[in-house]
Motif scaffolding. Structure first.
Motif, PDB file in Angstrom:
ATOM      1  N   MET A 233       0.830  -1.225   0.000  1.00  0.00           N
ATOM      2  CA  MET A 233       0.000   0.000   0.000  1.00  0.00           C
ATOM      3  C   MET A 233       0.854   1.261   0.000  1.00  0.00           C
ATOM      4  SD  MET A 233      -1.773  -2.566   1.146  1.00  0.00           S
ATOM      5  CE  MET A 233      -3.364  -3.300   0.953  1.00  0.00           C
ATOM      6  N   ASN A 234       2.153   1.057  -0.095  1.00  0.00           N
ATOM      7  CA  ASN A 234       3.056   2.216  -0.149  1.00  0.00           C
ATOM      8  C   ASN A 234       2.999   3.099   1.099  1.00  0.00           C
ATOM      9  OD1 ASN A 234       5.137   3.200  -1.607  1.00  0.00           O
ATOM     10  ND2 ASN A 234       3.924   4.539  -2.918  1.00  0.00           N
ATOM     11  N   HIS A 235       2.678   2.515   2.258  1.00  0.00           N
ATOM     12  CA  HIS A 235       2.730   3.302   3.501  1.00  0.00           C
ATOM     13  C   HIS A 235       4.208   3.452   3.900  1.00  0.00           C
ATOM     14  CE1 HIS A 235      -1.642   2.576   5.069  1.00  0.00           C
ATOM     15  NE2 HIS A 235      -1.608   2.785   3.769  1.00  0.00           N
ATOM     16  N   PRO A 236       4.608   4.604   4.408  1.00  0.00           N
ATOM     17  CA  PRO A 236       6.022   4.771   4.787  1.00  0.00           C
ATOM     18  C   PRO A 236       6.446   3.841   5.918  1.00  0.00           C
ATOM     19  CG  PRO A 236       4.746   6.751   5.277  1.00  0.00           C
ATOM     20  CD  PRO A 236       3.821   5.820   4.554  1.00  0.00           C
ATOM     21  N   MET A 237       5.522   3.445   6.766  1.00  0.00           N
ATOM     22  CA  MET A 237       5.835   2.447   7.802  1.00  0.00           C
ATOM     23  C   MET A 237       4.576   1.639   8.084  1.00  0.00           C
ATOM     24  SD  MET A 237       6.125   4.633  11.336  1.00  0.00           S
ATOM     25  CE  MET A 237       7.144   5.967  10.738  1.00  0.00           C
ATOM     26  N   GLY A 238       4.788   0.396   8.583  1.00  0.00           N
ATOM     27  CA  GLY A 238       3.642  -0.461   8.867  1.00  0.00           C
ATOM     28  C   GLY A 238       2.894   0.010  10.102  1.00  0.00           C
ATOM     29  N   PRO A 239       1.649  -0.483  10.302  1.00  0.00           N
ATOM     30  CA  PRO A 239       0.819  -0.001  11.417  1.00  0.00           C
ATOM     31  C   PRO A 239       1.374  -0.358  12.795  1.00  0.00           C
ATOM     32  CG  PRO A 239      -0.253  -1.824  10.250  1.00  0.00           C
ATOM     33  CD  PRO A 239       0.918  -1.428   9.425  1.00  0.00           C
ATOM     34  N   LEU A 240       2.095  -1.487  12.912  1.00  0.00           N
ATOM     35  CA  LEU A 240       2.620  -1.861  14.232  1.00  0.00           C
ATOM     36  C   LEU A 240       3.823  -0.983  14.583  1.00  0.00           C
ATOM     37  CD1 LEU A 240       2.192  -5.740  13.901  1.00  0.00           C
ATOM     38  CD2 LEU A 240       0.681  -4.108  15.063  1.00  0.00           C
ATOM     39  N   THR A 241       4.642  -0.683  13.589  1.00  0.00           N
ATOM     40  CA  THR A 241       5.752   0.261  13.814  1.00  0.00           C
ATOM     41  C   THR A 241       5.187   1.629  14.181  1.00  0.00           C
ATOM     42  OG1 THR A 241       7.019  -0.889  12.125  1.00  0.00           O
ATOM     43  CG2 THR A 241       7.817   1.290  12.764  1.00  0.00           C
ATOM     44  N   LEU A 242       4.178   2.049  13.448  1.00  0.00           N
ATOM     45  CA  LEU A 242       3.572   3.363  13.708  1.00  0.00           C
ATOM     46  C   LEU A 242       3.005   3.417  15.131  1.00  0.00           C
ATOM     47  CD1 LEU A 242       2.718   6.150  12.749  1.00  0.00           C
ATOM     48  CD2 LEU A 242       0.726   5.127  11.643  1.00  0.00           C
ATOM     49  N   ALA A 243       2.358   2.323  15.553  1.00  0.00           N
ATOM     50  CA  ALA A 243       1.800   2.281  16.913  1.00  0.00           C
ATOM     51  C   ALA A 243       2.917   2.447  17.947  1.00  0.00           C
ATOM     52  CB  ALA A 243       1.064   0.959  17.134  1.00  0.00           C
ATOM     53  N   ASP A 244       4.050   1.780  17.716  1.00  0.00           N
ATOM     54  CA  ASP A 244       5.196   1.923  18.627  1.00  0.00           C
ATOM     55  C   ASP A 244       5.671   3.370  18.680  1.00  0.00           C
ATOM     56  OD1 ASP A 244       5.363  -0.686  19.397  1.00  0.00           O
ATOM     57  OD2 ASP A 244       7.230  -1.147  18.360  1.00  0.00           O
ATOM     58  N   PHE A 245       5.656   4.042  17.551  1.00  0.00           N
ATOM     59  CA  PHE A 245       6.118   5.439  17.502  1.00  0.00           C
ATOM     60  C   PHE A 245       5.131   6.360  18.220  1.00  0.00           C
ATOM     61  CE2 PHE A 245       9.637   5.949  14.205  1.00  0.00           C
ATOM     62  CZ  PHE A 245      10.080   4.657  14.393  1.00  0.00           C
ATOM     63  N   ILE A 246       3.858   6.114  18.035  1.00  0.00           N
ATOM     64  CA  ILE A 246       2.836   6.972  18.679  1.00  0.00           C
ATOM     65  C   ILE A 246       2.871   6.743  20.195  1.00  0.00           C
ATOM     66  CG2 ILE A 246       0.335   7.305  18.951  1.00  0.00           C
ATOM     67  CD1 ILE A 246       0.099   6.537  15.943  1.00  0.00           C
ATOM     68  N   GLY A 247       3.079   5.507  20.601  1.00  0.00           N
ATOM     69  CA  GLY A 247       3.001   5.136  22.026  1.00  0.00           C
ATOM     70  C   GLY A 247       1.776   4.240  22.206  1.00  0.00           C
TER      71      GLY A 247
END
Ligand SMILES: NC(=O)c1ccc[n+]([C@@H]2O[C@H](COP(=O)([O-])OP(=O)(O)OC[C@H]3O[C@@H](n4cnc5c(N)ncnc54)[C@H](O)[C@@H]3O)[C@@H](O)[C@H]2O)c1
Length: 308
Positions: free
Chosen positions: A245-259
């Motif tokens: 889907m051409n997302h810059p990062m996957g949703p689990l990585t993103l969740a880690d970044f958000i907290g």
């Protein structure tokens, strides 16, 4: 006609990842003459200042910022010990942005204190990701103000949501969320302030999750549920979204970044305020937060982040 934001002294509550980022763009991009940073934890405050300096150094090394601009930005940052100092010997804040932990009681207490100490002209903004801005605005009434008095009505009108994205110095968007009490003039000045910080601005109604997290969080939560059910591995879930889907990062990585604590708290708000089962937080997300696995900021989430 462009509106002047009129902010010469900014208060920032919370020196975590968001508050620090907001202080950074306010001092560097908007060149607010005095940016006062406050945190309930003295350790977090000094960590925040050290991170501010590291960010400046990195931007200078990359050639994005000149040494003299970096020095000027550092000189604009002031630390204060308590919220009352936003109206003290170091100046009186024209705007305060609250970026403390995503918890209604914490934010209500902060807004009550700010309203008790700052003049009615001071804009009181929250960076909440999902909590009702109208509810937070309702707590922006000073101690001893009589219910039903003119001040009790007027004071919440200077409150709104100014929602920055993570990491603040990089992400180009700010979402403005007027509460139902917010005066139009407060929205206009806040838009001008966000633009001065170098941001594009959108506006959302005060609904659970606003536009951004109403769309993002159920997506992240679904990825956690997919992991929980063993539909795919952590790496394959993230890889699917990155490469498919051409997302810059996957949703689990993103969740880690958000907290993960922040993600859970947003899902709980969506679930509670809509009573719609489609927003039920993943059990795994809750358990990880129970374990203190908050993602990047705590060193462990879906991935490990060893201390450098
Ligand atoms: N993390 C994100 O991606 C993101 C994005 C947009 C908005 N937000 C919102 O921004 C806010 C802050 O999030 P964060 O990720 O920076 O959290 P964080 O946990 O990194 O930082 C929160 C900070 O607030 C401080 N704090 C708590 N209570 C306080 C009080 N009473 N007075 C002063 N300081 C206090 C804590 O010590 C901590 O340093 C939350 O409302 C969150 O929902 C987060």
């Amino acid at each position: 006609m462009s509106v002047a934001h009129g902010v010469k002294t900014l208060g920032v509550v919370g020196a975590g990842q968001m508050g620090l980022g907001i202080a950074y763009v306010a001092a560097l991009k908007a060149q607010i003459p005095s940016v006062m940073l406050c945190d309930a934890s003295a350790g977090q405050l000094s960590k925040g200042v050290a991170f501010f300096e590291t960010l400046l150094k990195k931007d200078v090394a990359k050639g994005k910022v000149s040494q003299s601009d970096a020095d000027a930005a550092r000189a604009r940052l002031v630390t204060v010990e308590k919220l009352e100092d936003f109206a003290g010997s170091k100046g009186i804040a024209d705007m305060v942005i609250e970026a403390a932990t995503e918890n209604l009681a914490v934010k209500q207490k902060i807004f009550g204190t700010l309203a008790s100490t700052l003049p009615l002209e001071t804009i009181l903004a929250t960076n909440t990701s999902s909590i009702s801005v109208s509810k937070i605005a309702a707590s922006a009434v000073g101690a001893g103000v009589k219910p039903g008095s003119e001040e009790a009505w007027k004071s919440p009108a200077r409150a709104l949501g100014i929602h920055f994205f993570n990491p603040v110095p990089v992400m180009p968007l700010v979402e403005l969320i007027p509460a139902i009490q917010t005066a139009p003039e407060v929205v206009d000045r806040s838009r001008a302030f966000a633009q001065a910080c170098g941001k594009e601005v959108t506006t959302s109604k005060d609904v659970p999750g606003f536009v951004s997290n109403r769309l993002l969080m159920p997506f992240i939560n679904e990825a956690v549920m997919a992991l929980e059910k063993g539909i795919a591995s952590r790496d394959d879930i993230d890889k699917t979204l990155r490469l498919g889907m051409n997302h810059p990062m996957g949703p689990l990585t993103l969740a880690d970044f958000i907290g993960l604590d922040t993600c859970l708290s947003i899902m709980e708000t969506l679930y509670r305020e809509t009573a719609d089962s489609k927003y039920r937080p993943a059990v795994l997300l809750g358990r990880m937060v129970d374990a203190g696995w908050f993602g990047k900021k705590s060193g462990k989430g879906f991935y490990d982040y060893p201390a450098k």
